[in-house]
Write a protein that holds these residues in place. Sequence first.
Motif, PDB file in Angstrom:
ATOM      1  N   ASP A   1       0.805  -1.215   0.000  1.00  0.00           N
ATOM      2  CA  ASP A   1       0.000   0.000   0.000  1.00  0.00           C
ATOM      3  C   ASP A   1       0.845   1.274   0.000  1.00  0.00           C
ATOM      4  OD1 ASP A   1      -2.296  -1.551   0.132  1.00  0.00           O
ATOM      5  OD2 ASP A   1      -2.378  -1.476   2.317  1.00  0.00           O
ATOM      6  N   TYR A   2       1.924   1.271   0.776  1.00  0.00           N
ATOM      7  CA  TYR A   2       2.665   2.507   1.001  1.00  0.00           C
ATOM      8  C   TYR A   2       3.977   2.639   0.240  1.00  0.00           C
ATOM      9  CZ  TYR A   2      -0.589   2.921   4.878  1.00  0.00           C
ATOM     10  OH  TYR A   2      -1.713   2.990   5.638  1.00  0.00           O
ATOM     11  N   VAL A   3       4.610   1.531  -0.086  1.00  0.00           N
ATOM     12  CA  VAL A   3       5.961   1.604  -0.636  1.00  0.00           C
ATOM     13  C   VAL A   3       6.038   1.132  -2.088  1.00  0.00           C
ATOM     14  CG1 VAL A   3       8.349   0.884  -0.293  1.00  0.00           C
ATOM     15  CG2 VAL A   3       6.878   1.252   1.681  1.00  0.00           C
ATOM     16  N   ILE A   4       5.288   0.098  -2.440  1.00  0.00           N
ATOM     17  CA  ILE A   4       5.320  -0.439  -3.793  1.00  0.00           C
ATOM     18  C   ILE A   4       4.040  -0.038  -4.507  1.00  0.00           C
ATOM     19  CG2 ILE A   4       5.413  -2.529  -5.201  1.00  0.00           C
ATOM     20  CD1 ILE A   4       6.924  -3.838  -2.829  1.00  0.00           C
ATOM     21  N   ASP A   5       4.179   0.728  -5.585  1.00  0.00           N
ATOM     22  CA  ASP A   5       3.039   1.156  -6.383  1.00  0.00           C
ATOM     23  C   ASP A   5       2.703   0.053  -7.378  1.00  0.00           C
ATOM     24  OD1 ASP A   5       1.306   2.293  -8.299  1.00  0.00           O
ATOM     25  OD2 ASP A   5       2.121   4.293  -7.936  1.00  0.00           O
ATOM     26  N   VAL A   6       1.623  -0.689  -7.094  1.00  0.00           N
ATOM     27  CA  VAL A   6       1.264  -1.837  -7.921  1.00  0.00           C
ATOM     28  C   VAL A   6       0.831  -1.406  -9.319  1.00  0.00           C
ATOM     29  CG1 VAL A   6      -0.297  -3.814  -8.100  1.00  0.00           C
ATOM     30  CG2 VAL A   6       0.643  -3.182  -5.879  1.00  0.00           C
ATOM     31  N   GLU A   7       0.095  -0.305  -9.418  1.00  0.00           N
ATOM     32  CA  GLU A   7      -0.387   0.159 -10.722  1.00  0.00           C
ATOM     33  C   GLU A   7       0.747   0.565 -11.656  1.00  0.00           C
ATOM     34  OE1 GLU A   7      -3.470   3.097 -10.533  1.00  0.00           O
ATOM     35  OE2 GLU A   7      -4.593   1.956  -9.045  1.00  0.00           O
ATOM     36  N   LEU A   8       1.754   1.245 -11.119  1.00  0.00           N
ATOM     37  CA  LEU A   8       2.876   1.714 -11.937  1.00  0.00           C
ATOM     38  C   LEU A   8       4.056   0.743 -11.946  1.00  0.00           C
ATOM     39  CD1 LEU A   8       2.874   5.511 -10.957  1.00  0.00           C
ATOM     40  CD2 LEU A   8       1.883   4.438 -13.000  1.00  0.00           C
ATOM     41  N   SER A   9       3.991  -0.310 -11.138  1.00  0.00           N
ATOM     42  CA  SER A   9       5.071  -1.297 -11.014  1.00  0.00           C
ATOM     43  C   SER A   9       6.410  -0.629 -10.712  1.00  0.00           C
ATOM     44  CB  SER A   9       5.190  -2.144 -12.286  1.00  0.00           C
ATOM     45  OG  SER A   9       4.033  -2.898 -12.482  1.00  0.00           O
ATOM     46  N   LYS A  10       6.406   0.175  -9.641  1.00  0.00           N
ATOM     47  CA  LYS A  10       7.654   0.814  -9.230  1.00  0.00           C
ATOM     48  C   LYS A  10       7.652   1.045  -7.723  1.00  0.00           C
ATOM     49  CE  LYS A  10       6.613   5.691  -9.673  1.00  0.00           C
ATOM     50  NZ  LYS A  10       7.068   6.965 -10.178  1.00  0.00           N
ATOM     51  N   ILE A  11       8.832   1.333  -7.196  1.00  0.00           N
ATOM     52  CA  ILE A  11       9.016   1.616  -5.781  1.00  0.00           C
ATOM     53  C   ILE A  11       8.715   3.097  -5.553  1.00  0.00           C
ATOM     54  CG2 ILE A  11      10.667   1.598  -3.865  1.00  0.00           C
ATOM     55  CD1 ILE A  11      10.000  -1.198  -4.941  1.00  0.00           C
ATOM     56  N   SER A  12       7.824   3.403  -4.598  1.00  0.00           N
ATOM     57  CA  SER A  12       7.413   4.793  -4.341  1.00  0.00           C
ATOM     58  C   SER A  12       8.435   5.567  -3.518  1.00  0.00           C
ATOM     59  CB  SER A  12       6.072   4.816  -3.609  1.00  0.00           C
ATOM     60  OG  SER A  12       5.091   4.168  -4.359  1.00  0.00           O
ATOM     61  N   ILE A  13       9.006   4.917  -2.493  1.00  0.00           N
ATOM     62  CA  ILE A  13      10.029   5.539  -1.655  1.00  0.00           C
ATOM     63  C   ILE A  13      11.145   4.519  -1.459  1.00  0.00           C
ATOM     64  CG2 ILE A  13       8.437   7.089  -0.449  1.00  0.00           C
ATOM     65  CD1 ILE A  13       8.422   5.143   1.900  1.00  0.00           C
ATOM     66  N   ASP A  14      12.332   4.990  -1.063  1.00  0.00           N
ATOM     67  CA  ASP A  14      13.437   4.061  -0.820  1.00  0.00           C
ATOM     68  C   ASP A  14      12.955   2.954   0.112  1.00  0.00           C
ATOM     69  OD1 ASP A  14      14.909   5.804  -2.330  1.00  0.00           O
ATOM     70  OD2 ASP A  14      16.316   6.356  -0.747  1.00  0.00           O
ATOM     71  N   LEU A  15      13.339   1.720  -0.194  1.00  0.00           N
ATOM     72  CA  LEU A  15      12.844   0.556   0.530  1.00  0.00           C
ATOM     73  C   LEU A  15      14.002  -0.306   1.001  1.00  0.00           C
ATOM     74  CD1 LEU A  15      10.571  -1.590   1.218  1.00  0.00           C
ATOM     75  CD2 LEU A  15      10.880  -2.402  -1.121  1.00  0.00           C
TER      76      LEU A  15
ATOM     77  N   SER B   1      12.496   2.833  -8.846  1.00  0.00           N
ATOM     78  CA  SER B   1      12.988   1.625  -9.520  1.00  0.00           C
ATOM     79  C   SER B   1      11.800   0.818 -10.021  1.00  0.00           C
ATOM     80  CB  SER B   1      13.812   0.768  -8.557  1.00  0.00           C
ATOM     81  OG  SER B   1      14.963   1.460  -8.135  1.00  0.00           O
ATOM     82  N   LYS B   2      11.887   0.354 -11.249  1.00  0.00           N
ATOM     83  CA  LYS B   2      10.838  -0.478 -11.833  1.00  0.00           C
ATOM     84  C   LYS B   2      10.928  -1.891 -11.253  1.00  0.00           C
ATOM     85  CE  LYS B   2       8.597   1.985 -14.877  1.00  0.00           C
ATOM     86  NZ  LYS B   2       7.181   2.227 -14.660  1.00  0.00           N
ATOM     87  N   VAL B   3       9.774  -2.519 -11.070  1.00  0.00           N
ATOM     88  CA  VAL B   3       9.708  -3.877 -10.542  1.00  0.00           C
ATOM     89  C   VAL B   3       8.697  -4.692 -11.335  1.00  0.00           C
ATOM     90  CG1 VAL B   3      10.403  -3.259  -8.188  1.00  0.00           C
ATOM     91  CG2 VAL B   3       7.989  -3.205  -8.797  1.00  0.00           C
ATOM     92  N   GLU B   4       8.810  -6.000 -11.253  1.00  0.00           N
ATOM     93  CA  GLU B   4       7.824  -6.923 -11.810  1.00  0.00           C
ATOM     94  C   GLU B   4       6.985  -7.437 -10.658  1.00  0.00           C
ATOM     95  OE1 GLU B   4       7.098  -7.986 -14.962  1.00  0.00           O
ATOM     96  OE2 GLU B   4       8.547  -6.525 -15.729  1.00  0.00           O
ATOM     97  N   ILE B   5       5.676  -7.432 -10.819  1.00  0.00           N
ATOM     98  CA  ILE B   5       4.776  -7.913  -9.786  1.00  0.00           C
ATOM     99  C   ILE B   5       4.082  -9.158 -10.317  1.00  0.00           C
ATOM    100  CG2 ILE B   5       2.752  -7.381  -8.387  1.00  0.00           C
ATOM    101  CD1 ILE B   5       3.678  -4.400  -8.570  1.00  0.00           C
ATOM    102  N   ILE B   6       4.235 -10.247  -9.582  1.00  0.00           N
ATOM    103  CA  ILE B   6       3.658 -11.523  -9.992  1.00  0.00           C
ATOM    104  C   ILE B   6       2.649 -11.946  -8.933  1.00  0.00           C
ATOM    105  CG2 ILE B   6       4.145 -13.942 -10.514  1.00  0.00           C
ATOM    106  CD1 ILE B   6       6.983 -12.892 -11.368  1.00  0.00           C
ATOM    107  N   GLU B   7       1.416 -12.210  -9.371  1.00  0.00           N
ATOM    108  CA  GLU B   7       0.355 -12.603  -8.451  1.00  0.00           C
ATOM    109  C   GLU B   7       0.042 -14.077  -8.621  1.00  0.00           C
ATOM    110  OE1 GLU B   7      -3.084 -10.005  -8.300  1.00  0.00           O
ATOM    111  OE2 GLU B   7      -1.895  -8.429  -9.257  1.00  0.00           O
ATOM    112  N   ALA B   8      -0.295 -14.726  -7.512  1.00  0.00           N
ATOM    113  CA  ALA B   8      -0.703 -16.135  -7.533  1.00  0.00           C
ATOM    114  C   ALA B   8      -1.946 -16.264  -6.660  1.00  0.00           C
ATOM    115  CB  ALA B   8       0.416 -17.015  -7.000  1.00  0.00           C
ATOM    116  N   LYS B   9      -3.014 -16.871  -7.223  1.00  0.00           N
ATOM    117  CA  LYS B   9      -4.268 -17.053  -6.495  1.00  0.00           C
ATOM    118  C   LYS B   9      -4.667 -18.513  -6.533  1.00  0.00           C
ATOM    119  CE  LYS B   9      -6.215 -12.590  -7.799  1.00  0.00           C
ATOM    120  NZ  LYS B   9      -7.339 -11.918  -8.458  1.00  0.00           N
TER     121      LYS B   9
END
Length: 145
Positions: free
Chosen positions: A33-47, A64-72
Amino acid sequence: KIYIDVVAGVFCQHSIDHNSEEFIEVVYEKVLDYVIDVELSKISIDLSIYCPDKDTLLYIKSDSKVEIIEAKGRKVYPLVIEGNRVSFGDKLFYIVTGKNEVRVIKSHTKGVVIFIGDVFSNGVQQEVMVIAEEGKVYELTRCEH
């Protein structure tokens, strides 16, 4: 609070020197919610994420750009932990479906796992894994004093 010095490659419970940066603790479940922006796939603040198995700290800069992988599924089992390096085709999750079938989710990217989080809703378990480019992640060791 913890203090990190990326140049020296260390982290401490107390201020190291003028190069150290102060971090405060955020509840792990709130990182998405606070650090990783799921919509933009990037880090919002230093982590920085602590890896207790190796007693190291992963540090990644904001934007920094990141890849988000979901598993349900009915049950989700992560096969890697934070700090693991993954390549294309590596197995990341086993999923048990509602029909008791076992499925595998494989990596479609290469990098370092920086976060794995659980989300539960309506009897379905969901896990989110965040992978960052290897050159963007600093692995820091604990200071000696």
